[in-house]
Design a protein around this motif. Structure first.
Motif, short mmCIF file in Angstrom:
data_model
loop_
_atom_site.label_atom_id
_atom_site.label_comp_id
_atom_site.label_asym_id
_atom_site.label_seq_id
_atom_site.Cartn_x
_atom_site.Cartn_y
_atom_site.Cartn_z
N LEU A 247 -88.25 -7.25 -44.13
CA LEU A 247 -89.69 -7.48 -44.08
C LEU A 247 -90.01 -8.94 -44.38
O LEU A 247 -89.37 -9.56 -45.23
CB LEU A 247 -90.40 -6.59 -45.11
N PRO A 248 -91.02 -9.49 -43.72
CA PRO A 248 -91.43 -10.86 -44.04
C PRO A 248 -92.05 -10.94 -45.43
O PRO A 248 -92.45 -9.92 -46.00
CB PRO A 248 -92.44 -11.18 -42.94
N ALA A 249 -92.15 -12.15 -45.96
CA ALA A 249 -92.63 -12.35 -47.33
C ALA A 249 -94.02 -11.75 -47.54
O ALA A 249 -94.30 -11.15 -48.58
CB ALA A 249 -92.65 -13.84 -47.65
N GLU A 250 -94.89 -11.87 -46.55
CA GLU A 250 -96.25 -11.36 -46.68
C GLU A 250 -96.27 -9.85 -46.89
O GLU A 250 -97.01 -9.33 -47.73
CB GLU A 250 -97.05 -11.73 -45.43
N VAL A 251 -95.42 -9.14 -46.16
CA VAL A 251 -95.35 -7.69 -46.30
C VAL A 251 -94.67 -7.32 -47.62
O VAL A 251 -95.08 -6.37 -48.30
CB VAL A 251 -94.59 -7.06 -45.11
N GLN A 252 -93.67 -8.09 -48.01
CA GLN A 252 -93.02 -7.84 -49.30
C GLN A 252 -94.01 -8.00 -50.45
O GLN A 252 -94.00 -7.23 -51.42
CB GLN A 252 -91.85 -8.81 -49.49
N GLU A 253 -94.87 -9.01 -50.36
CA GLU A 253 -95.87 -9.22 -51.41
C GLU A 253 -96.84 -8.04 -51.48
O GLU A 253 -97.22 -7.60 -52.58
CB GLU A 253 -96.62 -10.52 -51.14
N ALA A 254 -97.25 -7.55 -50.32
CA ALA A 254 -98.16 -6.40 -50.29
C ALA A 254 -97.48 -5.17 -50.87
O ALA A 254 -98.11 -4.38 -51.60
CB ALA A 254 -98.61 -6.13 -48.85
N GLU A 255 -96.21 -4.99 -50.57
CA GLU A 255 -95.45 -3.86 -51.11
C GLU A 255 -95.32 -3.98 -52.62
O GLU A 255 -95.51 -2.99 -53.36
CB GLU A 255 -94.07 -3.82 -50.45
N ALA A 256 -95.01 -5.18 -53.11
CA ALA A 256 -94.89 -5.41 -54.55
C ALA A 256 -96.22 -5.17 -55.25
O ALA A 256 -96.26 -4.62 -56.37
CB ALA A 256 -94.40 -6.83 -54.81
#
Length: 448
Positions: A247-256
């Motif tokens: 996953l790109p960083a933006e999606v990882q941030e949303a997941e976190a």
């Protein structure tokens, strides 16, 4: 000029991860104390016969504080284990049925544990007994249909299912699953001699308990003189395993962020004795909606840009995992209302999930056809059909084409039995009571 932005994202993920770790530790400690004083009571009302697997879950009996740990980043199998340990069977059952990423061994093992919890006590309610039977049969069905389980594990599951079904007053079903273990012990080339002998010995005891003296005698004789079958090496699956999508960083941030909001809500519920603060629910809802927007866009774009079949399969599986989470949320499968918008779209989400499964197995079919050898094609198609039918039977693949796939699976098994008889056993159909069920069939007839 881009470097500061990347550093900011990286720092955000590190801070989110650190906060999550602290919250997770606090939550685990709090949940343990909370569970010890608030154990789940057994179901009280009767089950309506003929309901689908997902309808076996009672959302109002799910423990939200524990179920939310899955939304908070805890591994789903760990949530299931904690729910089992703390006598939260409805919470664990939701975790099993709504989690396509579990291995077949984890799925069958969890069903066995849940069946024992539902049937525990001197006089469990009719509904609890019904759920125990459902769990035992689901474990047995997983053992029949799974292309991944080794035969020794398969036989062990069948015997445990048979033993359990005797205990809940289902002797006919118990005999059926014990027969599955007997078929493996008599015909599988993948067992060691000691494993084969142990299965026969266990079957002898179970057949005696059922009053099946002839089968008990047969099992005893076979334990003393096991069939002479050469040990063969188990062939690996033909279809490639699903790999996680980066996953790109933006999606990882949303997941976190979703992990953090779920952890905060769960921790607050523990502190408040089960009450869910509205502001925490809203924060989690907003995090889920934002993650959905970003993740759905990313997966859709990635699929369009990808041409390799194996990678398209990975992306489709990732979409199924996310849609399953949304569908569970829409059905209040975490024990409370989190995203009312998704609840209003429950039928639409189910349709999207069905279409994603259709796409997944269509991609597998394309992959099978592209294999270089006919023998590989036949084996891979059999494997694909087993996976598809199992997903449908467990309710993870909603409204799958049951009758069509049943016939295709039986035809595929018959073709393999003729062209590749080495495994000795293939899937067929049987009748138990008035129900048509999948069963393991020996290619060669039994001989005394």
């Amino acid at each position: 000029m881009e470097q500061p932005k990347k550093n900011t994202r990286r720092l955000g993920l590190i801070l989110a991860g650190s906060t999550f770790a602290v919250l997770a530790l606090i939550l685990v400690v709090s949940l343990t104390a909370y569970y010890l004083t608030n154990r789940e009571t057994a179901p009280q009302t009767s089950i309506i016969t003929g309901v689908g697997p997902l309808d076996m879950v009672s959302p109002d009996r799910i423990d939200p504080a524990l179920a939310l740990a899955g939304l908070g980043g805890m591994a789903d199998i760990e949530v299931i284990r904690q729910a089992v340990d703390q006598a939260r069977p409805e919470t664990a059952l939701a975790g099993v049925l709504y989690q396509p990423q579990l291995t077949d061994r984890q799925t069958a093992g969890s069903f066995l544990q849940l069946a024992r919890i539902f049937s525990a006590g001197e006089k469990p309610s009719p509904e609890a007994v019904g759920k125990a039977v459902f769990c035992y049969r689901s474990a047995g069905n997983t053992a029949i249909l799974s292309p991944d389980l080794p035969d020794a594990a398969r036989a062990d599951i069948f015997i445990q299912v048979g033993e359990g079904l005797v205990g809940v007053g289902q002797p006919e079903w118990a005999k059926f699953y014990l027969q599955q273990a007997l078929t493996i012990a008599r015909h599988s080339p993948y067992l060691q001699a000691a494993q084969r002998r142990t299965i026969f010995q266990r079957l002898h005891q179970n057949y005696l308990a059922l009053g099946e003296r002839e089968l008990a005698r047969t099992s005893l004789n076979l334990s003393a003189n096991p069939p002479s079958i050469g040990k063969a090496d188990l062939l690996p699956p033909v279809l490639p395993p699903v790999e996680p999508v980066a996953l790109p960083a933006e999606v990882q941030e949303a997941e976190a962020n979703r992990w953090l909001r779920a952890q905060e809500l769960a921790a607050n519920m523990v502190e408040l004795g089960g009450k869910a603060p509205r502001d925490r629910i809203t924060a989690l809802k907003e995090a889920l909606l934002e993650e959905d927007r970003l993740k759905s866009e990313f997966l859709a774009q990635s699929y369009e840009n990808e041409t390799r079949l194996s990678k398209r399969i990975d992306i489709t599986a990732a979409r199924i995992n996310w849609l399953t989470l949304k569908y569970r949320t829409a059905r209040r499968g975490y024990g409370l209302s989190l995203v009312p918008e998704w609840e209003a779209q429950s039928d639409q989400l189910r349709t999207e999930l069905t279409k994603s499964y259709e796409r997944l197995f269509a991609l597998y079919a394309d992959l099978v056809i592209a294999l270089p050898e006919v023998s590989q094609i036949d084996r891979a198609m059999y494997e694909k059909l087993r996976r598809e039918v199992l997903a449908g039977e467990l309710g993870r693949y909603p409204r799958y084409p049951e009758e069509q796939r049943r016939q295709q699976l039986v035809d595929s098994a018959s073709r393999l039995a003729e062209t590749q008889p080495e495994p000795g056993i293939y899937i067929g159909l049987d009748t138990v009571g008035d129900k048509t069920v999948y069963s393991l069939k020996a290619i060669q007839p039994d001989s005394e």
